[in-house]
Design a protein around this motif. Structure first.
Motif, short mmCIF file in Angstrom:
data_model
loop_
_atom_site.label_atom_id
_atom_site.label_comp_id
_atom_site.label_asym_id
_atom_site.label_seq_id
_atom_site.Cartn_x
_atom_site.Cartn_y
_atom_site.Cartn_z
N SER A 1 -23.98 48.77 -24.42
CA SER A 1 -22.83 48.00 -24.90
C SER A 1 -21.89 48.85 -25.75
O SER A 1 -22.33 49.68 -26.54
CB SER A 1 -23.32 46.82 -25.74
OG SER A 1 -22.23 46.18 -26.37
N PRO A 2 -20.58 48.63 -25.59
CA PRO A 2 -19.63 49.32 -26.48
C PRO A 2 -19.82 48.92 -27.94
O PRO A 2 -19.42 49.65 -28.83
CB PRO A 2 -18.26 48.83 -25.98
CG PRO A 2 -18.50 48.21 -24.65
CD PRO A 2 -19.92 47.81 -24.58
N SER A 3 -20.48 47.78 -28.18
CA SER A 3 -20.74 47.34 -29.56
C SER A 3 -21.84 48.14 -30.24
O SER A 3 -21.96 48.12 -31.46
CB SER A 3 -21.15 45.86 -29.57
OG SER A 3 -20.15 45.07 -29.00
N SER A 4 -22.67 48.81 -29.44
CA SER A 4 -23.73 49.64 -30.02
C SER A 4 -23.11 50.87 -30.65
O SER A 4 -22.18 51.46 -30.12
CB SER A 4 -24.72 50.07 -28.93
OG SER A 4 -25.51 49.00 -28.53
N GLY A 5 -23.66 51.23 -31.76
CA GLY A 5 -23.13 52.39 -32.47
C GLY A 5 -23.94 53.63 -32.20
O GLY A 5 -24.73 53.70 -31.25
N PRO A 6 -23.81 54.60 -33.07
CA PRO A 6 -24.49 55.89 -32.89
C PRO A 6 -26.01 55.81 -33.07
O PRO A 6 -26.72 56.74 -32.69
CB PRO A 6 -23.86 56.77 -33.97
CG PRO A 6 -23.33 55.82 -34.99
CD PRO A 6 -22.94 54.58 -34.25
N LYS A 7 -26.51 54.69 -33.58
CA LYS A 7 -27.95 54.55 -33.79
C LYS A 7 -28.63 53.80 -32.65
O LYS A 7 -29.74 53.31 -32.80
CB LYS A 7 -28.20 53.84 -35.12
CG LYS A 7 -27.66 54.61 -36.31
CD LYS A 7 -27.86 53.85 -37.59
CE LYS A 7 -27.24 54.61 -38.75
NZ LYS A 7 -27.35 53.88 -40.00
N ARG A 8 -27.97 53.73 -31.50
CA ARG A 8 -28.48 52.94 -30.38
C ARG A 8 -29.87 53.38 -29.92
O ARG A 8 -30.69 52.55 -29.58
CB ARG A 8 -27.50 52.92 -29.23
CG ARG A 8 -27.33 54.24 -28.51
CD ARG A 8 -26.33 54.19 -27.37
NE ARG A 8 -24.99 53.98 -27.89
CZ ARG A 8 -24.08 53.20 -27.31
NH1 ARG A 8 -24.32 52.61 -26.18
NH2 ARG A 8 -22.90 53.05 -27.86
N VAL A 9 -30.15 54.67 -29.92
CA VAL A 9 -31.47 55.14 -29.47
C VAL A 9 -32.54 54.73 -30.48
O VAL A 9 -33.61 54.25 -30.10
CB VAL A 9 -31.46 56.67 -29.23
CG1 VAL A 9 -32.87 57.18 -28.94
CG2 VAL A 9 -30.52 57.02 -28.10
N THR A 10 -32.25 54.89 -31.76
CA THR A 10 -33.19 54.46 -32.80
C THR A 10 -33.48 52.98 -32.68
O THR A 10 -34.63 52.54 -32.73
CB THR A 10 -32.62 54.77 -34.20
OG1 THR A 10 -32.41 56.18 -34.31
CG2 THR A 10 -33.55 54.31 -35.30
N LEU A 11 -32.41 52.19 -32.51
CA LEU A 11 -32.57 50.75 -32.38
C LEU A 11 -33.37 50.39 -31.13
O LEU A 11 -34.25 49.52 -31.17
CB LEU A 11 -31.21 50.07 -32.37
CG LEU A 11 -31.21 48.55 -32.41
CD1 LEU A 11 -31.92 48.03 -33.65
CD2 LEU A 11 -29.79 48.03 -32.34
#
Length: 166
Positions: A118-128
C-alpha cells in the motif's frame, strides 16, 4: 508423539495464552469505544503506531476493523477453549483449530498485502510485516498439525486408561 509435535503444541499453547491479553488490551482498541480503554493501553497502541509505522491500526479502515471485530468476538473465545484443550490434550479441538487457522491465515493475507504494497505504508513496512507474519505462520502450522491426523493427541481411550486390550 514426536519431539517436533510436542514443540509445535507448546508454541500453539503459548500463542493462545499470549493472544488473550493482546486481543483484550491492544487489538480491541480498533472496535471498543475509546472511553472504555485505559490510558496506559492507549499510550501503548500509540507507541506501536509511531515505532512500527502501523498505518492500519492508526487509521482503522473499515475492512480492517471488521477483521479485528472477528478477532475480538470469534477468535478470543476460541483462545480460551484452545488453551484448555492443549493443556488437557483434548482431540475435540482438532476441527475448531482447522477452522480457526484457516480463517486467520486467510484474513492475514489482505493485511500483509496492504502493509507491504500500500502507498499508505511507510519506510517501516518490512518491520511491520515481520510483526504480523507470525499471525499467518502459526495458524498455518496449526492447520497442518491438525489436518495430518484424526486424533492429534493420540487415542483418548488409551490416554485415559480406559482402553482394554482384546
Amino acid at each position: 508423539m514426536g519431539l517436533l509435535t510436542n514443540i509445535l503444541d507448546g508454541i500453539f499453547l503459548a500463542y493462545f495464552i499470549l493472544h488473550i491479553p493482546t486481543t483484550i488490551v491492544v487489538d480491541s482498541q480498533s472496535v471498543v469505544p475509546a472511553r472504555f480503554i485505559p490510558s496506559w493501553a492507549k499510550e501503548l497502541i500509540q507507541w506501536h503506531i509511531k515505532t512500527n509505522g502501523d498505518h492500519l491500526v492508526g487509521t482503522n479502515p473499515l475492512w480492517f476493523v471488521s477483521l479485528v471485530a472477528c478477532e475480538c468476538f470469534i477468535q478470543l473465545p476460541f483462545f480460551f477453549f484452545a488453551t484448555y484443550a492443549f493443556i488437557k490434550r483434548r482431540n475435540w479441538i482438532r476441527m475448531p483449530s482447522i477452522l480457526y487457522g484457516t480463517h486467520v491465515a486467510t484474513s492475514m493475507v489482505p493485511i500483509l498485502v496492504d502493509i507491504l504494497l500500500s502507498p499508505s505504508s511507510g519506510p517501516k513496512r518490512v518491520t511491520l510485516a515481520l510483526i504480523y507474519l507470525p499471525y499467518l505462520i502459526v495458524p498455518l502450522l496449526l492447520v497442518v498439525r491438525m489436518v495430518v491426523t484424526a486424533q492429534p493427541f493420540g487415542d483418548d481411550r488409551k490416554r485415559r486408561g480406559k482402553y482394554k486390550a482384546q
